[in-house]
Design a protein around this motif. Structure first.
Motif, PDB file in Angstrom:
ATOM      1  N   TYR A  32      -5.156 -80.146 -11.827  1.00  0.00           N
ATOM      2  CA  TYR A  32      -4.676 -80.979 -12.916  1.00  0.00           C
ATOM      3  C   TYR A  32      -4.536 -80.166 -14.197  1.00  0.00           C
ATOM      4  O   TYR A  32      -5.382 -79.310 -14.501  1.00  0.00           O
ATOM      5  N   SER A  99      -3.883 -84.547 -16.339  1.00  0.00           N
ATOM      6  CA  SER A  99      -2.495 -84.892 -16.048  1.00  0.00           C
ATOM      7  C   SER A  99      -1.999 -84.120 -14.837  1.00  0.00           C
ATOM      8  O   SER A  99      -2.218 -82.916 -14.725  1.00  0.00           O
ATOM      9  N   LYS A 101       1.017 -83.562 -14.524  1.00  0.00           N
ATOM     10  CA  LYS A 101       2.232 -82.927 -15.017  1.00  0.00           C
ATOM     11  C   LYS A 101       1.976 -81.576 -15.666  1.00  0.00           C
ATOM     12  O   LYS A 101       2.902 -80.953 -16.187  1.00  0.00           O
ATOM     13  N   ASP A 109       1.280 -89.242 -20.590  1.00  0.00           N
ATOM     14  CA  ASP A 109       1.401 -88.399 -19.395  1.00  0.00           C
ATOM     15  C   ASP A 109       0.061 -88.044 -18.775  1.00  0.00           C
ATOM     16  O   ASP A 109       0.010 -87.321 -17.781  1.00  0.00           O
ATOM     17  N   PHE A 110      -1.027 -88.511 -19.383  1.00  0.00           N
ATOM     18  CA  PHE A 110      -2.367 -88.253 -18.853  1.00  0.00           C
ATOM     19  C   PHE A 110      -2.882 -89.517 -18.169  1.00  0.00           C
ATOM     20  O   PHE A 110      -2.957 -90.570 -18.785  1.00  0.00           O
ATOM     21  N   GLY A 111      -3.253 -89.389 -16.908  1.00  0.00           N
ATOM     22  CA  GLY A 111      -3.640 -90.556 -16.128  1.00  0.00           C
ATOM     23  C   GLY A 111      -5.129 -90.831 -16.080  1.00  0.00           C
ATOM     24  O   GLY A 111      -5.541 -91.933 -15.733  1.00  0.00           O
TER      25      GLY A 111
END
Length: 123
Positions: A32, A99, A101, A109-111
């Motif tokens: 991540y 993230s 991504k 964009d951070f889960g």
């Protein structure tokens, strides 16, 4: 999904340094991108810095360059934020986030997010 726990916050004086840690768990944590954000009372969450899964790429908010450094060692479960020459306006709750991504800058964009650690800088 990963689980994140921040630590290292506290009460310091202006000019002091602090190093925040973010311990991650979960099988895929090492893949991540990671970021640090902060939120002061009555203000929106603010991006500080992000780092790619390998640690090779970093990105900083323009206002954070020079005093803040994000780091991680590939394969380790911890991401750090070194903060130097702290100012009273740095007082906030600091969050780390993960993230898929990579080293991105938008909170959306951070889960995964940690619970935050309080940093208070006095004069």
């Amino acid at each position: 999904q990963v689980q994140l726990v921040e630590s290292g916050g506290g009460l310091v004086q202006a000019g002091d340094s602090l190093r925040l840690s973010c311990e991650g768990s979960g099988r895929s944590f090492r893949y991540y991108g990671m970021g640090w954000f902060r939120q002061a009372p009555g203000k929106e969450r603010e991006f500080i810095a992000a780092i790619s899964w390998s640690g090779a790429n970093t990105v900083y908010a323009d206002t954070m360059k020079g005093r803040f450094t994000i780091s991680r060692n590939y394969g380790d479960s911890t991401v750090y934020l070194q903060m130097n020459s702290l100012k009273p306006e740095d007082t906030a709750v600091y969050f780390c986030a993960a993230s898929v991504k990579g080293a991105v800058t938008r909170a959306a964009d951070f889960g995964s997010w940690g619970q935050g650690t309080q940093v208070t800088v006095s004069l």
